[in-house]
Design an enzyme around this catalytic site. Structure first.
Site, PDB file in Angstrom:
ATOM      1  N   TYR A   1       4.573  12.249   1.249  1.00 34.14           N
ATOM      2  CA  TYR A   1       5.788  11.910   0.491  1.00 34.14           C
ATOM      3  C   TYR A   1       6.787  11.220   1.396  1.00 34.14           C
ATOM      4  O   TYR A   1       7.019  11.658   2.518  1.00 34.14           O
ATOM      5  CB  TYR A   1       6.436  13.165  -0.108  1.00 34.14           C
ATOM      6  CG  TYR A   1       6.302  13.155  -1.605  1.00 34.14           C
ATOM      7  CD1 TYR A   1       7.075  12.270  -2.353  1.00 34.14           C
ATOM      8  CD2 TYR A   1       5.392  13.960  -2.253  1.00 34.14           C
ATOM      9  CE1 TYR A   1       6.922  12.198  -3.725  1.00 34.14           C
ATOM     10  CE2 TYR A   1       5.240  13.894  -3.630  1.00 34.14           C
ATOM     11  CZ  TYR A   1       6.013  13.008  -4.363  1.00 34.14           C
ATOM     12  OH  TYR A   1       5.854  12.932  -5.704  1.00 34.14           O
TER      13      TYR A   1
ATOM     14  N   ARG B   1      -3.269  -2.975  -5.585  1.00 31.26           N
ATOM     15  CA  ARG B   1      -2.436  -2.987  -6.791  1.00 31.26           C
ATOM     16  C   ARG B   1      -1.047  -2.477  -6.441  1.00 31.26           C
ATOM     17  O   ARG B   1      -0.893  -1.412  -5.852  1.00 31.26           O
ATOM     18  CB  ARG B   1      -3.017  -2.060  -7.849  1.00 31.26           C
ATOM     19  CG  ARG B   1      -4.411  -2.361  -8.249  1.00 31.26           C
ATOM     20  CD  ARG B   1      -4.724  -1.713  -9.565  1.00 31.26           C
ATOM     21  NE  ARG B   1      -4.179  -2.520 -10.633  1.00 31.26           N
ATOM     22  CZ  ARG B   1      -4.762  -3.618 -11.091  1.00 31.26           C
ATOM     23  NH1 ARG B   1      -5.894  -4.040 -10.588  1.00 31.26           N
ATOM     24  NH2 ARG B   1      -4.218  -4.304 -12.062  1.00 31.26           N
TER      25      ARG B   1
ATOM     26  N   ASP C   1       9.651 -14.110 -11.646  1.00 34.00           N
ATOM     27  CA  ASP C   1       8.479 -13.234 -11.577  1.00 34.00           C
ATOM     28  C   ASP C   1       7.252 -14.078 -11.234  1.00 34.00           C
ATOM     29  O   ASP C   1       6.734 -14.800 -12.075  1.00 34.00           O
ATOM     30  CB  ASP C   1       8.308 -12.530 -12.928  1.00 34.00           C
ATOM     31  CG  ASP C   1       7.076 -11.641 -12.976  1.00 34.00           C
ATOM     32  OD1 ASP C   1       6.325 -11.581 -11.980  1.00 34.00           O
ATOM     33  OD2 ASP C   1       6.862 -11.004 -14.031  1.00 34.00           O
TER      34      ASP C   1
ATOM     35  N   LYS D   1      -2.808  -9.991  -7.274  1.00 34.87           N
ATOM     36  CA  LYS D   1      -3.394 -11.132  -7.991  1.00 34.87           C
ATOM     37  C   LYS D   1      -3.769 -12.204  -6.953  1.00 34.87           C
ATOM     38  O   LYS D   1      -4.604 -11.922  -6.108  1.00 34.87           O
ATOM     39  CB  LYS D   1      -2.434 -11.581  -9.087  1.00 34.87           C
ATOM     40  CG  LYS D   1      -2.216 -10.454 -10.115  1.00 34.87           C
ATOM     41  CD  LYS D   1      -1.321 -10.795 -11.277  1.00 34.87           C
ATOM     42  CE  LYS D   1      -1.126  -9.583 -12.174  1.00 34.87           C
ATOM     43  NZ  LYS D   1      -0.178  -9.844 -13.277  1.00 34.87           N
TER      44      LYS D   1
ATOM     45  N   GLU E   1      10.084   9.756   0.077  1.00 37.98           N
ATOM     46  CA  GLU E   1      11.237   9.316  -0.720  1.00 37.98           C
ATOM     47  C   GLU E   1      12.348   8.812   0.179  1.00 37.98           C
ATOM     48  O   GLU E   1      12.683   9.439   1.188  1.00 37.98           O
ATOM     49  CB  GLU E   1      11.749  10.461  -1.593  1.00 37.98           C
ATOM     50  CG  GLU E   1      10.858  10.705  -2.787  1.00 37.98           C
ATOM     51  CD  GLU E   1      11.460  11.692  -3.781  1.00 37.98           C
ATOM     52  OE1 GLU E   1      12.570  12.203  -3.534  1.00 37.98           O
ATOM     53  OE2 GLU E   1      10.805  11.933  -4.801  1.00 37.98           O
TER      54      GLU E   1
ATOM     55  N   THR F   1       3.615  -9.015  -8.303  1.00 41.56           N
ATOM     56  CA  THR F   1       2.569  -8.030  -8.061  1.00 41.56           C
ATOM     57  C   THR F   1       1.970  -8.387  -6.703  1.00 41.56           C
ATOM     58  O   THR F   1       2.217  -9.461  -6.158  1.00 41.56           O
ATOM     59  CB  THR F   1       1.433  -8.108  -9.107  1.00 41.56           C
ATOM     60  OG1 THR F   1       0.879  -9.421  -9.083  1.00 41.56           O
ATOM     61  CG2 THR F   1       1.930  -7.788 -10.496  1.00 41.56           C
TER      62      THR F   1
HETATM   63  C1  LIG Z   1       0.578  -8.987 -14.082  1.00 39.19           C
HETATM   64  C2  LIG Z   1       1.991  -9.290 -14.339  1.00 39.19           C
HETATM   65  C3  LIG Z   1       2.973  -8.292 -14.297  1.00 39.19           C
HETATM   66  C4  LIG Z   1       2.675  -6.817 -14.291  1.00 39.19           C
HETATM   67  O1  LIG Z   1       1.993  -6.288 -13.306  1.00 39.19           O
HETATM   68  P1  LIG Z   1       1.391  -4.799 -13.386  1.00 39.19           P
HETATM   69  O2  LIG Z   1       1.127  -4.542 -11.955  1.00 39.19           O
HETATM   70  O3  LIG Z   1       0.186  -4.893 -14.252  1.00 39.19           O
HETATM   71  O4  LIG Z   1       2.435  -3.905 -13.945  1.00 39.19           O
HETATM   72  C5  LIG Z   1       4.290  -8.680 -14.410  1.00 39.19           C
HETATM   73  N1  LIG Z   1       4.630  -9.962 -14.578  1.00 39.19           N
HETATM   74  C6  LIG Z   1       3.716 -10.938 -14.661  1.00 39.19           C
HETATM   75  C7  LIG Z   1       4.165 -12.347 -14.853  1.00 39.19           C
HETATM   76  C8  LIG Z   1       2.370 -10.642 -14.566  1.00 39.19           C
HETATM   77  O5  LIG Z   1       1.474 -11.599 -14.687  1.00 39.19           O
END
Ligand SMILES: *Cc1c(COP(=O)(O)O)cnc(C)c1O
Length: 421
Positions: free
Chosen positions: A52, A233, A198, A227, A54, A224
């Site tokens: 942990y 993840r 994002d 990807k 925090e 994220t």
């Molecule tokens: C994949 C994605 C997310 C979310 O990611 P998670 O890890 O699945 O919660 C947010 N924004 C965009 C544009 C994405 O493609």
């Protein structure tokens, strides 16, 4: 570690083996997926899962942080370096939480956010109606021009002037073209909004300098880590120095408890991998492969939204082929080619049964596939589409795919940071 599991839980061990075989014996074209290196995998299954932590380095609420602080500092330093950002927060559990943390850092519940509609390529958390983001905030959605499949910055500016959102969200989950983050930044300035960007899908391309970075033009950048960035993840936030305290407070204690330190250790490894010449080459090849795959598919008569791609993904508009997206996605899966059915801009069918297929090249490029293999893959996709009800053709295709996969094994290690070959 994995052989110990065989002894203690043979059922889960067996399922992991099955999933490993599935991942190595398929052409994985879901654009949000990838293969991580063994180093990333090992760090993510390490003893840091037991700890942990925090708080933040030097300001924790639990003792025993001699090592965790060093890990988090490394992850943050590496993230700041490759994204050229003033500040990084590497604690968000996922991209979705990172987005909510970004909004929570800047505005109040009930304020207006404006993002790209899900049916036009935006993410759920950009204010889509089934997402909590549309319950906590008043949501206005912009769309792409359904004729061109592209963002129309004039339309976005008009909508922003009309609704005066507190946050404008740029970025997408199913948009095949480069996004002009500078234009978003200017629109946000004009209406007095914050700009949250994002880059979940494209962060690997941004790091490699192949896609415009939003870091100079956005108040907060969210991504994220799993990807195109090819890490474990998770989620991450980057921001200008002036927002750093607000961002940290919003993640913890605002939304989360203890950060997942095993994920953060693994992320630190991935960030070092991304800071290499090999990663830049990888990201360039991802885009080259996507362009080639797009070109070949169009030669086979497939319509692509916006007529092609600038990034790692493409959206096939199947209306002219008269094949529902789900039917094609399922037939391709039986042929060991894995994509996902997806709405296309202006789709008149529901999201559960849309007219599009979304595919991309991050995972196949990690396996070392290049333009020649994209030609083969386009041919497989076309063959399955032309023989959508012919199981023996689909089965035959699956065999050819397996053969191709055996020639492009899933790599264990790509790069040893600082020890480039
Ligand atoms: C994949 C994605 C997310 C979310 O990611 P998670 O890890 O699945 O919660 C947010 N924004 C965009 C544009 C994405 O493609």
């Amino acid at each position: 570690m994995i052989s110990a599991l065989e002894q203690y839980d043979p059922q889960i061990y067996e399922l992991i083996r099955q999933e490993e075989a599935r991942q190595s014996g398929a052409i994985r074209l879901i654009p949000s997926e990838n293969y991580v290196s063994k180093a990333v995998m090992i760090a993510s299954s390490s003893c840091f899962t037991n700890k942990y932590a925090e708080g933040y380095p030097g300001k924790r609420y639990y003792e025993g942080q001699q090592v965790t602080d060093l890990v988090e500092n490394l992850a943050v330093t590496r993230a700041k370096k490759i994204f050229k950002a003033d500040h990084a927060n590497t604690q968000p559990y996922s991209g979705s939480v990172a987005n909510i943390a970004a909004y929570n850092a800047l505005i109040n519940p009930g304020d207006t956010i404006m993002g790209l509609s899900l049916s036009h390529g935006g993410h759920l958390t950009h204010g889509w109606n089934v997402s909590a983001t549309s319950r906590f905030y008043n949501s206005v959605q912009y769309s792409v021009d359904t004729k061109t499949g592209r963002l129309d910055y004039n339309q976005i500016e008009d909508l922003a002037k009309k609704h005066k959102p507190k946050i404008i969200i740029s970025g997408a989950t199913a948009y095949p073209r480069e996004i002009d983050f500078k234009a978003f930044g200017e629109i946000a300035k004009k209406v007095g909004a914050y700009h949250v960007s994002d880059i979940a899908h494209i962060s690997g391309l941004v790091v490699a300098g192949i896609h415009m970075s939003p870091v100079p033009y956005a108040d907060i950048v969210s991504t994220t880590t799993h990807k195109t960035l090819r890490g474990p993840r998770g989620g991450m936030l980057l921001c200008k120095a002036e927002h750093s305290a607000k961002v940290n407070k919003s993640v913890f204690p605002g939304l989360q408890g203890g950060p997942h330190m095993h994920t953060m250790a693994s992320l630190a490894v991935a960030l070092a991998e991304a800071d290499t010449k090999e990663f830049i080459e990888y990201a360039k090849q991802v885009v080259k492969n996507a362009k080639r795959l797009a070109k070949r598919l169009m030669e086979y008569g497939f319509d692509l939204v916006s007529g092609g791609t600038d990034n790692h993904l493409m959206l096939i508009d199947l209306r002219s082929k008269k094949i529902p997206g789900k039917k094609l996605a399922k037939a391709l899966d039986r042929a060991r080619i894995v994509g996902n059915y997806n709405t296309i801009p202006g789709d008149d069918s529901p999201a559960a049964n849309p007219n599009g297929l979304r595919i991309g090249t991050p995972a196949v490029t990690t396996r070392g596939m290049k333009e020649d293999q994209m030609d083969l893959i386009a041919g497989f996709i076309n063959r399955v589409a032309e023989n959508i009800d012919n199981e023996s053709v689909i089965e035959g295709t699956a065999k050819e795919v397996l053969l191709l996969c055996s020639q492009f094994r899933v790599p264990e290690h790509f790069i040893i940071p600082g020890k480039e070959s």
